[in-house]
Write a protein that holds these residues in place. Structure first.
Motif, mmCIF file in Angstrom:
data_model
loop_
_atom_site.group_PDB
_atom_site.id
_atom_site.type_symbol
_atom_site.label_atom_id
_atom_site.label_comp_id
_atom_site.label_asym_id
_atom_site.label_seq_id
_atom_site.Cartn_x
_atom_site.Cartn_y
_atom_site.Cartn_z
ATOM 1 N N UNK A 116 0.798 -1.014 -0.099
ATOM 2 C CA UNK A 116 -0.046 0.006 -0.169
ATOM 3 C C UNK A 116 1.055 0.989 -0.279
ATOM 4 N N UNK A 117 2.169 1.371 0.378
ATOM 5 C CA UNK A 117 2.960 2.141 0.642
ATOM 6 C C UNK A 117 4.010 2.735 -0.870
ATOM 7 N N UNK A 118 3.760 1.853 -2.059
ATOM 8 C CA UNK A 118 4.635 1.858 -2.877
ATOM 9 C C UNK A 118 3.943 3.171 -4.193
ATOM 10 N N UNK A 119 4.935 3.381 -4.714
ATOM 11 C CA UNK A 119 4.194 4.388 -5.646
ATOM 12 C C UNK A 119 3.573 3.731 -6.735
ATOM 13 N N UNK A 120 4.146 2.694 -6.691
ATOM 14 C CA UNK A 120 2.949 1.501 -7.639
ATOM 15 C C UNK A 120 1.930 1.479 -7.526
ATOM 16 N N UNK A 121 1.041 1.658 -5.926
ATOM 17 C CA UNK A 121 -0.102 1.067 -5.876
ATOM 18 C C UNK A 121 -0.981 2.304 -5.855
ATOM 19 N N UNK A 122 -0.393 3.058 -6.449
ATOM 20 C CA UNK A 122 -1.694 4.366 -6.766
ATOM 21 C C UNK A 122 -2.275 5.298 -5.252
ATOM 22 N N UNK A 123 -1.877 4.659 -4.442
ATOM 23 C CA UNK A 123 -2.478 5.591 -3.747
ATOM 24 C C UNK A 123 -1.663 6.812 -3.047
ATOM 25 N N UNK A 124 -2.053 7.374 -1.745
ATOM 26 C CA UNK A 124 -0.983 9.304 -1.873
ATOM 27 C C UNK A 124 -0.307 8.451 -1.092
ATOM 28 N N UNK A 125 0.604 8.477 -1.331
ATOM 29 C CA UNK A 125 2.088 7.962 -0.269
ATOM 30 C C UNK A 125 2.693 9.361 0.211
ATOM 31 N N UNK A 126 3.253 9.037 1.533
ATOM 32 C CA UNK A 126 4.044 10.218 1.903
ATOM 33 C C UNK A 126 5.495 9.422 2.870
ATOM 34 N N UNK A 127 6.317 9.857 3.120
ATOM 35 C CA UNK A 127 7.141 9.190 3.938
ATOM 36 C C UNK A 127 8.505 10.051 5.142
ATOM 37 N N UNK A 128 8.272 9.768 5.834
ATOM 38 C CA UNK A 128 9.036 10.810 6.743
ATOM 39 C C UNK A 128 9.692 9.980 7.675
ATOM 40 N N UNK A 129 11.046 10.820 7.929
ATOM 41 C CA UNK A 129 11.810 10.066 8.319
ATOM 42 C C UNK A 129 13.063 10.696 9.830
ATOM 43 N N UNK A 130 12.510 9.494 10.620
ATOM 44 C CA UNK A 130 13.012 10.550 12.419
ATOM 45 C C UNK A 130 15.022 9.584 12.999
ATOM 46 N N UNK A 131 15.351 10.372 12.721
ATOM 47 C CA UNK A 131 16.384 10.380 13.959
ATOM 48 C C UNK A 131 16.288 10.320 14.958
#
Length: 211
Positions: free
Chosen positions: A110-125
């Motif tokens: 569900x979190x891939x660009x190919x899924x057709x969904x609107x996807x966000x990613x946030x990196x945390x340290x």
């Protein structure tokens, strides 16, 4: 990078995982995920050190305009990293999904660009902090803190004062008994002297108990 800069699906607080590092102790940190949209948002939490951290839940659903908590627990560490610097990273993925999707149905696809969904990613340290401020406060007894030894010292002091008061009370009673016997033999001035002695003893005991 803040959650707003990374995307508009989930707000993440805090944007750094801060662990008060202690050797041989499990430490937890809570992330709050806030759905900024009117849609149902699925999330998935990944880390570069999956054996080191336990994430519960590591995926799920956040209802529209709602929040969800994720607890990240770092396993007990036997060694501290050099200079307390941690290179571990976390990635929070989010995607708008259909409202009929259930939390147990969330998958990585569900979190891939190919899924057709609107996807966000946030990196945390990850940031390690030492609980030195709190421990130093306990050790040196600085204003605003109370050392572990102070309560015991206070109790000991109060017990000593109580024992002293009891001893003084017993001594006064003995002296009073002697005085009674002397006055009884003399058969004079008994009432006045007795009243004065009792009054003095009461005042002394009152002062001692107030200390």
């Amino acid at each position: 990078m803040s959650a707003a800069e990374a995307g508009e699906l989930l707000g993440i607080d805090p944007i750094e995982l801060r662990f008060p590092f202690e050797l041989n102790k499990q430490i937890s940190c809570t992330l709050q995920l806030t759905n900024k949209t009117d849609k149902q948002v699925a999330f998935k939490v990944k880390t570069t050190s999956p054996k080191k951290y336990c994430v519960r839940p590591n995926n799920g659903i956040v209802a529209p305009r709602s929040t969800a908590d994720v607890v990240v627990t770092m396993q007990a560490q036997r060694d501290a990293p050099p200079d307390m610097q941690c290179k571990d990273k976390f990635l929070v993925q989010s995607a708008i999904v259909a409202k009929e999707i259930m939390p147990k149905e969330v998958t990585g696809d569900m979190f891939t660009k190919d899924s057709g969904n609107v996807v966000d990613e946030v990196k945390l340290k990850v940031v390690y902090i030492t609980p030195s401020t709190q421990s130093e406060g306990f050790e040196d007894g600085s204003p605003g803190s109370l050392s572990y030894q102070e309560p015991f010292a206070l109790i000991s002091k109060l017990m000593e004062e109580k024992n002293s008061a009891v001893e003084l009370n017993n001594k006064l009673r003995q002296e009073l008994d002697l005085l009674r016997r002397d006055i009884s033999r003399q058969h004079g001035g008994f009432s006045l002297v007795l009243v004065l002695v009792v009054a003095i003893m009461g005042i002394l005991l009152g002062l001692l108990m107030k200390r």
